[in-house]
Write an enzyme that holds these catalytic residues in place. Structure first.
Site, PDB file in Angstrom:
ATOM      1  N   HIS A   1      19.654  31.399   8.688  1.00 16.51           N
ATOM      2  CA  HIS A   1      18.644  32.286   9.090  1.00 16.51           C
ATOM      3  C   HIS A   1      18.808  32.034  10.771  1.00 16.51           C
ATOM      4  CE1 HIS A   1      16.605  31.799   4.748  1.00 16.51           C
ATOM      5  NE2 HIS A   1      16.851  32.459   4.935  1.00 16.51           N
TER       6      HIS A   1
ATOM      7  N   ARG B   1      17.394  39.000  -0.554  1.00 21.50           N
ATOM      8  CA  ARG B   1      17.666  39.132   1.418  1.00 21.50           C
ATOM      9  C   ARG B   1      19.277  37.915   1.772  1.00 21.50           C
ATOM     10  NH1 ARG B   1      15.062  35.964   5.774  1.00 21.50           N
ATOM     11  NH2 ARG B   1      16.200  36.215   7.557  1.00 21.50           N
ATOM     12  N   ASP B   2      18.826  36.989   1.270  1.00 23.62           N
ATOM     13  CA  ASP B   2      20.305  35.893   1.718  1.00 23.62           C
ATOM     14  C   ASP B   2      21.719  36.119   1.082  1.00 23.62           C
ATOM     15  OD1 ASP B   2      18.604  34.404   2.774  1.00 23.62           O
ATOM     16  OD2 ASP B   2      18.439  33.097   2.013  1.00 23.62           O
TER      17      ASP B   2
ATOM     18  N   ARG C   1      18.700  28.079   0.901  1.00 23.99           N
ATOM     19  CA  ARG C   1      18.087  29.531   1.263  1.00 23.99           C
ATOM     20  C   ARG C   1      19.265  29.110   2.984  1.00 23.99           C
ATOM     21  NH1 ARG C   1      12.649  29.462  -0.497  1.00 23.99           N
ATOM     22  NH2 ARG C   1      12.580  28.573  -1.937  1.00 23.99           N
TER      23      ARG C   1
ATOM     24  N   GLN D   1       4.001  26.238  14.433  1.00 26.96           N
ATOM     25  CA  GLN D   1       3.469  27.145  13.432  1.00 26.96           C
ATOM     26  C   GLN D   1       4.387  25.922  12.501  1.00 26.96           C
ATOM     27  OE1 GLN D   1       4.619  31.038  12.386  1.00 26.96           O
ATOM     28  NE2 GLN D   1       5.507  30.780  10.490  1.00 26.96           N
TER      29      GLN D   1
ATOM     30  N   HIS E   1      20.607  27.860  10.507  1.00 27.91           N
ATOM     31  CA  HIS E   1      19.659  27.027   9.221  1.00 27.91           C
ATOM     32  C   HIS E   1      19.454  27.363   8.012  1.00 27.91           C
ATOM     33  CE1 HIS E   1      16.816  24.150   7.147  1.00 27.91           C
ATOM     34  NE2 HIS E   1      17.537  23.440   7.642  1.00 27.91           N
TER      35      HIS E   1
ATOM     36  N   ARG F   1       0.876  -0.942  -0.010  1.00 29.70           N
ATOM     37  CA  ARG F   1       0.266  -0.024   0.134  1.00 29.70           C
ATOM     38  C   ARG F   1       0.861   1.338  -0.064  1.00 29.70           C
ATOM     39  NH1 ARG F   1      -1.913  -0.654   5.629  1.00 29.70           N
ATOM     40  NH2 ARG F   1      -0.632  -1.079   5.653  1.00 29.70           N
TER      41      ARG F   1
ATOM     42  N   TYR G   1       9.172  22.419   7.957  1.00 29.97           N
ATOM     43  CA  TYR G   1      10.092  23.644   8.916  1.00 29.97           C
ATOM     44  C   TYR G   1       8.763  23.102  10.336  1.00 29.97           C
ATOM     45  CZ  TYR G   1      12.681  26.085   6.071  1.00 29.97           C
ATOM     46  OH  TYR G   1      13.189  26.322   4.475  1.00 29.97           O
TER      47      TYR G   1
ATOM     48  N   ASN H   1       5.727  25.392   8.565  1.00 27.62           N
ATOM     49  CA  ASN H   1       6.086  26.331   7.152  1.00 27.62           C
ATOM     50  C   ASN H   1       6.830  24.972   6.016  1.00 27.62           C
ATOM     51  OD1 ASN H   1       6.265  28.748   8.894  1.00 27.62           O
ATOM     52  ND2 ASN H   1       7.912  28.199   9.252  1.00 27.62           N
TER      53      ASN H   1
ATOM     54  N   LYS I   1      13.488  24.917  15.252  1.00 26.17           N
ATOM     55  CA  LYS I   1      12.734  23.909  14.555  1.00 26.17           C
ATOM     56  C   LYS I   1      13.229  22.325  14.420  1.00 26.17           C
ATOM     57  CE  LYS I   1      14.276  27.989  11.430  1.00 26.17           C
ATOM     58  NZ  LYS I   1      14.830  28.977  10.954  1.00 26.17           N
TER      59      LYS I   1
ATOM     60  N   GLU J   1      13.909  38.697  12.964  1.00 25.95           N
ATOM     61  CA  GLU J   1      14.876  37.264  11.803  1.00 25.95           C
ATOM     62  C   GLU J   1      16.318  37.905  11.032  1.00 25.95           C
ATOM     63  OE1 GLU J   1      13.547  34.178  11.745  1.00 25.95           O
ATOM     64  OE2 GLU J   1      12.263  34.794  12.912  1.00 25.95           O
TER      65      GLU J   1
END
Length: 195
Positions: free
Chosen positions: A63, A168-169, A60, A48, A120, A23, A133, A50, A73, A144
């Site tokens: 952060h 931003r990064d 990415r 939360q 991270h 299955r 996340y 994400n 996280k 942040e």
């Protein structure tokens, strides 16, 4: 579930036990009680969830969120594969500046737990990669920050020649720049969050 500690103190690699048959498969992908048992302290509630979808070569991060408050996280790759990177950004930590990379994919279905104060980031290794996340505090843009993922002082070995990054990064300051500005979390403050 197999849980091992990473070289970055407080971070864990989690490999779930998968039950497969004709299955498909079933697994428990998040068990904070088992994580707490390995670490010897409580895991903050995750409030939360994400989801990010990335094309091959996207980087990415790195952060992190300001401490106190911070953001623990729990990260896993739902589809595809990523090279996930954990960086100790806690000023005063015996492992300050140390990083570790772990491949997360949709075969082994491993996850990484990071306490508040760690940085991270990840690089998408497949045509597309979907990363989930769980985080202990909602996103608060004013708290942040990012560290340059290609900062030579960190020396992260990314598996690509040219990265796709957000504006931003790409503009993120170096580790030394963040240290000079007093924006990096203090190790003692991070330890207070888990007592």
């Amino acid at each position: 579930m197999k849980i091992t500690e990473l070289m970055v103190p407080g971070a864990l690699r989690v490999v779930p036990r998968q039950h497969t048959d004709a299955r498909g498969a079933f697994l428990e992908w998040y068990r904070p009680d088992l994580l707490a048992g390995v670490l010897g302290h409580r895991i903050p509630p995750m409030v939360q969830g994400n989801l990010s979808m990335s094309a091959r070569g996207v980087v990415r991060g790195i952060h992190f969120a300001e401490v106190p408050r911070g953001q623990a996280k729990y990260v896993t790759c739902m589809q595809g594969a990523v090279l996930d990177v954990v960086v100790d950004l806690r000023v005063g930590s015996p492992a300050f500046g140390r990083w570790e990379a772990i491949e997360l994919d949709d075969v082994e279905r491993a996850a990484v737990y990071l306490p508040a104060g760690l940085g991270h980031g990840f690089c998408a290794l497949t045509e597309t990669a979907t990363v989930s996340y769980l985080v202990s505090n909602p996103y608060a843009p004013e708290r942040e920050h990012s560290v340059d993922a290609f900062d030579p002082e960190l020396g992260i070995e990314w598996p690509i020649e040219e990265a796709l990054q957000s504006e931003r990064d790409r503009a993120a300051p170096s580790l030394a720049g963040l240290l000079d500005r007093g924006l990096l979390p203090r190790y003692e403050d991070c330890l207070e969050l888990i007592r």
